[in-house]
Structure formats: structure tokens, C-alpha cells
Write a protein that holds these residues in place. Structure first.
Motif, PDB file in Angstrom:
ATOM      1  N   MET A  73       0.848  -1.181   0.000  1.00  0.00           N
ATOM      2  CA  MET A  73       0.000   0.000   0.000  1.00  0.00           C
ATOM      3  C   MET A  73       0.887   1.235   0.000  1.00  0.00           C
ATOM      4  N   SER A  74       0.529   2.185  -0.840  1.00  0.00           N
ATOM      5  CA  SER A  74       1.181   3.488  -0.819  1.00  0.00           C
ATOM      6  C   SER A  74       0.267   4.439  -0.073  1.00  0.00           C
ATOM      7  N   VAL A  75       0.861   5.317   0.698  1.00  0.00           N
ATOM      8  CA  VAL A  75       0.069   6.301   1.426  1.00  0.00           C
ATOM      9  C   VAL A  75       0.615   7.694   1.143  1.00  0.00           C
ATOM     10  N   LEU A  76      -0.246   8.654   1.287  1.00  0.00           N
ATOM     11  CA  LEU A  76       0.160  10.057   1.248  1.00  0.00           C
ATOM     12  C   LEU A  76       0.144  10.561   2.680  1.00  0.00           C
ATOM     13  N   LEU A  77       1.153  11.312   3.040  1.00  0.00           N
ATOM     14  CA  LEU A  77       1.165  11.969   4.339  1.00  0.00           C
ATOM     15  C   LEU A  77       0.940  13.450   4.081  1.00  0.00           C
ATOM     16  N   LEU A  78      -0.204  13.950   4.507  1.00  0.00           N
ATOM     17  CA  LEU A  78      -0.513  15.365   4.358  1.00  0.00           C
ATOM     18  C   LEU A  78      -0.213  16.046   5.684  1.00  0.00           C
ATOM     19  N   LEU A  79       0.642  17.049   5.650  1.00  0.00           N
ATOM     20  CA  LEU A  79       1.059  17.733   6.862  1.00  0.00           C
ATOM     21  C   LEU A  79       0.440  19.121   6.900  1.00  0.00           C
ATOM     22  N   GLY A  80      -0.160  19.442   8.007  1.00  0.00           N
ATOM     23  CA  GLY A  80      -0.753  20.760   8.181  1.00  0.00           C
ATOM     24  C   GLY A  80      -0.150  21.452   9.386  1.00  0.00           C
ATOM     25  N   LEU A  97       8.245  35.266   2.828  1.00  0.00           N
ATOM     26  CA  LEU A  97       6.894  35.627   3.245  1.00  0.00           C
ATOM     27  C   LEU A  97       6.882  36.172   4.673  1.00  0.00           C
ATOM     28  N   GLU A  98       7.401  37.359   4.856  1.00  0.00           N
ATOM     29  CA  GLU A  98       7.432  38.040   6.152  1.00  0.00           C
ATOM     30  C   GLU A  98       7.364  37.089   7.344  1.00  0.00           C
ATOM     31  N   ASN A  99       6.269  37.026   8.075  1.00  0.00           N
ATOM     32  CA  ASN A  99       6.266  36.202   9.284  1.00  0.00           C
ATOM     33  C   ASN A  99       5.971  34.723   9.002  1.00  0.00           C
ATOM     34  N   TYR A 100       5.981  34.324   7.738  1.00  0.00           N
ATOM     35  CA  TYR A 100       5.763  32.930   7.393  1.00  0.00           C
ATOM     36  C   TYR A 100       7.088  32.187   7.161  1.00  0.00           C
ATOM     37  N   LYS A 101       8.206  32.869   7.359  1.00  0.00           N
ATOM     38  CA  LYS A 101       9.514  32.300   7.040  1.00  0.00           C
ATOM     39  C   LYS A 101       9.782  30.965   7.729  1.00  0.00           C
ATOM     40  N   HIS A 102       9.465  30.847   8.985  1.00  0.00           N
ATOM     41  CA  HIS A 102       9.861  29.667   9.746  1.00  0.00           C
ATOM     42  C   HIS A 102       8.941  28.474   9.535  1.00  0.00           C
ATOM     43  N   ALA A 103       7.739  28.682   9.035  1.00  0.00           N
ATOM     44  CA  ALA A 103       6.821  27.566   8.808  1.00  0.00           C
ATOM     45  C   ALA A 103       7.410  26.580   7.798  1.00  0.00           C
ATOM     46  N   ARG A 104       7.999  27.087   6.752  1.00  0.00           N
ATOM     47  CA  ARG A 104       8.600  26.229   5.733  1.00  0.00           C
ATOM     48  C   ARG A 104       9.730  25.398   6.344  1.00  0.00           C
ATOM     49  N   LYS A 105      10.557  26.022   7.170  1.00  0.00           N
ATOM     50  CA  LYS A 105      11.654  25.294   7.820  1.00  0.00           C
ATOM     51  C   LYS A 105      11.106  24.242   8.785  1.00  0.00           C
ATOM     52  N   ASP A 106      10.063  24.583   9.536  1.00  0.00           N
ATOM     53  CA  ASP A 106       9.443  23.615  10.444  1.00  0.00           C
ATOM     54  C   ASP A 106       8.906  22.421   9.667  1.00  0.00           C
ATOM     55  N   LEU A 107       8.259  22.708   8.550  1.00  0.00           N
ATOM     56  CA  LEU A 107       7.681  21.649   7.724  1.00  0.00           C
ATOM     57  C   LEU A 107       8.770  20.742   7.155  1.00  0.00           C
ATOM     58  N   LEU A 108       9.835  21.321   6.639  1.00  0.00           N
ATOM     59  CA  LEU A 108      10.929  20.518   6.095  1.00  0.00           C
ATOM     60  C   LEU A 108      11.623  19.697   7.182  1.00  0.00           C
ATOM     61  N   ARG A 109      11.777  20.274   8.359  1.00  0.00           N
ATOM     62  CA  ARG A 109      12.378  19.536   9.485  1.00  0.00           C
ATOM     63  C   ARG A 109      11.495  18.354   9.866  1.00  0.00           C
ATOM     64  N   LEU A 110      10.181  18.579   9.928  1.00  0.00           N
ATOM     65  CA  LEU A 110       9.236  17.524  10.268  1.00  0.00           C
ATOM     66  C   LEU A 110       9.281  16.406   9.225  1.00  0.00           C
ATOM     67  N   ILE A 111       9.320  16.762   7.957  1.00  0.00           N
ATOM     68  CA  ILE A 111       9.409  15.766   6.883  1.00  0.00           C
ATOM     69  C   ILE A 111      10.691  14.947   7.037  1.00  0.00           C
ATOM     70  N   GLY A 112      11.801  15.599   7.321  1.00  0.00           N
ATOM     71  CA  GLY A 112      13.074  14.908   7.490  1.00  0.00           C
ATOM     72  C   GLY A 112      13.057  13.918   8.649  1.00  0.00           C
TER      73      GLY A 112
END
Length: 127
Positions: A73-80, A97-112
């Protein structure tokens, strides 16, 4: 092993991984909370306890499966995650994106962290 069992095992594995790595992200109230892990679909708002925020979350969605000698089975992991709530971006095409800068880093860290943990477990990979 059934698809449901595999999905539930993956949910338990992700919850353990997040707990072991002490992963906490901010919710809409700007409070650090554990990451919710859901399977299949998001729970309707009227099912959640009062004052419960779905964010941050990981949603495990079955994608493809096949049955032969071994079930796969393949699954998709959707992160919010919550990116910010004060000032929206001035230029939507920009990655700055002004105060959105760290969300991308948090998301990439979580994926890793998730990727590293899942790849350690042969049950969840076919490499």
C-alpha cells in the motif's frame, strides 16, 4: 496484514517518532502542542472536544494498493501546520513571506524526521 492494520501501525509509528523526538509545533492560538496524527480523513469539527485545534497535524491517506503474495500500500502523508496569522505576504510569488519564514523550515524539518524514522523500518519501505 490488512490495509487497516498497516495504516494503524503507521499511525502508531508516527506518534512514537514524534513523541521520541519531542516534536511540538504551534497551533492557531500560538501555543506549542503535540502533532495530531489522523488516518483516512480529518475528523469533523463537531466530533472534536471543545477547544481542540486540529493543527498541527499529519493525515495518513491510503493512495494505492495491490494484493498478491504480499500486500502493498502506498500512502500520502498530508502535513498541516500553522504558518502565521498576523501579516499576509506582500508578494505571493516570493518565498520570503514576512512572518511565514519559519513555517517552511518547520515543515521541512518535520518531513526529514518522519522520513528518517520510516526508512529505518523495513515494514514501511520496499527499498
Amino acid at each position: 496484514m490488512t490495509y487497516t492494520k498497516l495504516e494503524n501501525d503507521l499511525k502508531e509509528r508516527l506518534e512514537k517518532c514524534l513523541s521520541e523526538n519531542k516534536i511540538m509545533l504551534k497551533n492557531k492560538e500560538d501555543v506549542l502542542v503535540p502533532v495530531n496524527v489522523f488516518t483516512g480523513e480529518m475528523p469533523p469539527r463537531n466530533v472534536l472536544p471543545t477547544n481542540t485545534d486540529i493543527f498541527p497535524y499529519i493525515l495518513i491517506v491510503p493512495h494505492k494498493g495491490k494484493t498478491n503474495d504480499e500486500r502493498t500500500m502506498s500512502v500520502l502523508l498530508l502535513l498541516g501546520i500553522v504558518a502565521g496569522k498576523d501579516t499576509p505576504a506582500k508578494v505571493l510569488e516570493s518565498l520570503e513571506l514576512e512572518n511565514y519564514k519559519h513555517a517552511r523550515k518547520d515543515l521541512l524539518r518535520l518531513i526529514g524526521i518522519i522520513e528518517k524514522d520510516i526508512l529505518k523500518n523495513k515494514m514501511f519501505t520496499n527499498f
